[in-house]
Design a protein around this motif. Structure first.
Motif, mmCIF file in Angstrom:
data_model
loop_
_atom_site.group_PDB
_atom_site.id
_atom_site.type_symbol
_atom_site.label_atom_id
_atom_site.label_comp_id
_atom_site.label_asym_id
_atom_site.label_seq_id
_atom_site.Cartn_x
_atom_site.Cartn_y
_atom_site.Cartn_z
ATOM 1 N N THR A 190 0.809 -1.225 0.000
ATOM 2 C CA THR A 190 0.000 0.000 0.000
ATOM 3 C C THR A 190 0.843 1.276 0.000
ATOM 4 O OG1 THR A 190 -0.149 -0.084 2.403
ATOM 5 C CG2 THR A 190 -1.951 -1.113 1.145
ATOM 6 N N SER A 218 2.878 4.393 -1.222
ATOM 7 C CA SER A 218 2.815 5.224 -2.429
ATOM 8 C C SER A 218 3.259 6.638 -2.058
ATOM 9 C CB SER A 218 1.389 5.244 -2.982
ATOM 10 O OG SER A 218 0.529 5.914 -2.074
ATOM 11 N N ASN A 228 0.727 7.809 0.219
ATOM 12 C CA ASN A 228 0.648 7.008 1.444
ATOM 13 C C ASN A 228 2.026 6.438 1.760
ATOM 14 O OD1 ASN A 228 -0.553 5.681 3.618
ATOM 15 N ND2 ASN A 228 -0.922 3.841 2.399
ATOM 16 N N THR A 273 -1.360 -10.667 2.510
ATOM 17 C CA THR A 273 -1.542 -10.537 1.067
ATOM 18 C C THR A 273 -0.423 -11.163 0.251
ATOM 19 O OG1 THR A 273 -0.539 -8.342 1.140
ATOM 20 C CG2 THR A 273 -2.948 -8.460 1.275
ATOM 21 N N HIS A 311 4.769 -9.469 3.461
ATOM 22 C CA HIS A 311 4.027 -8.231 3.266
ATOM 23 C C HIS A 311 3.691 -7.602 4.614
ATOM 24 C CE1 HIS A 311 2.302 -8.735 -1.066
ATOM 25 N NE2 HIS A 311 3.613 -8.867 -1.034
ATOM 26 N N GLY A 358 1.869 -3.775 6.459
ATOM 27 C CA GLY A 358 1.037 -2.591 6.260
ATOM 28 C C GLY A 358 1.065 -1.741 7.506
ATOM 29 N N PRO A 386 5.293 0.497 -3.694
ATOM 30 C CA PRO A 386 5.071 -0.871 -3.222
ATOM 31 C C PRO A 386 6.153 -1.869 -3.651
ATOM 32 C CG PRO A 386 3.648 -0.415 -5.081
ATOM 33 C CD PRO A 386 4.370 0.863 -4.761
#
Length: 129
Positions: A22, A24, A27, A40, A44, A46, A65
């Motif tokens: 996620t 970016s 973000n 995911t 990974h 988050g 990402p």
């Protein structure tokens, strides 16, 4: 006077490299951000939401990402490559001993966490508490 305690050098504790799908420009992940593992994909992570247990802290910023992110991991002491028996474990699953020198999927969470699975090789990389 020398201060006792405080932050330890990066050489101590468990450090990992993860991907944040996620991340970016809008973000970004910043140095010191609190993170958690997500299911995911392999390795990974988050951003941790309010009330989540902190499992990882970002060592440096990323804003896409695809860039690997170095993190300090908490609640785990080691990641090991282990053979598994039976059904391949899924990312995020817990494992237990299978009685034959490997592991199998555990019926209930036990503090272990599958981070990577190689079904053709019959092994998984697992974070152990």
């Amino acid at each position: 006077m020398t201060r006792v305690g405080g932050h330890l050098p990066d050489d101590y504790g468990l450090s990992l490299t993860v991907i944040v799908p996620t991340a970016s420009e809008a973000n970004p992940i910043n140095t010191g951000d609190t993170l958690k593992f997500v299911n995911t994909g392999n390795y990974h992570a988050g951003k941790a939401a309010a009330g989540d247990a902190v499992q990882l802290i970002a060592k440096h910023p990323v804003n896409d990402p695809y860039t690997p992110l170095g993190v300090h991991a908490f609640g785990f002491s080691r990641v090991s490559k282990v053979k598994y028996s039976g059904t391949a474990p899924t990312i995020g699953a817990s494992v237990e001993a299978d009685g034959n020198g490997g592991v199998r999927v555990a019926a209930a969470g036990n503090g272990t966490r599958v981070l990577f699975v190689n079904t053709s090789g019959g092994f998984a990389e697992i974070a152990f508490p």
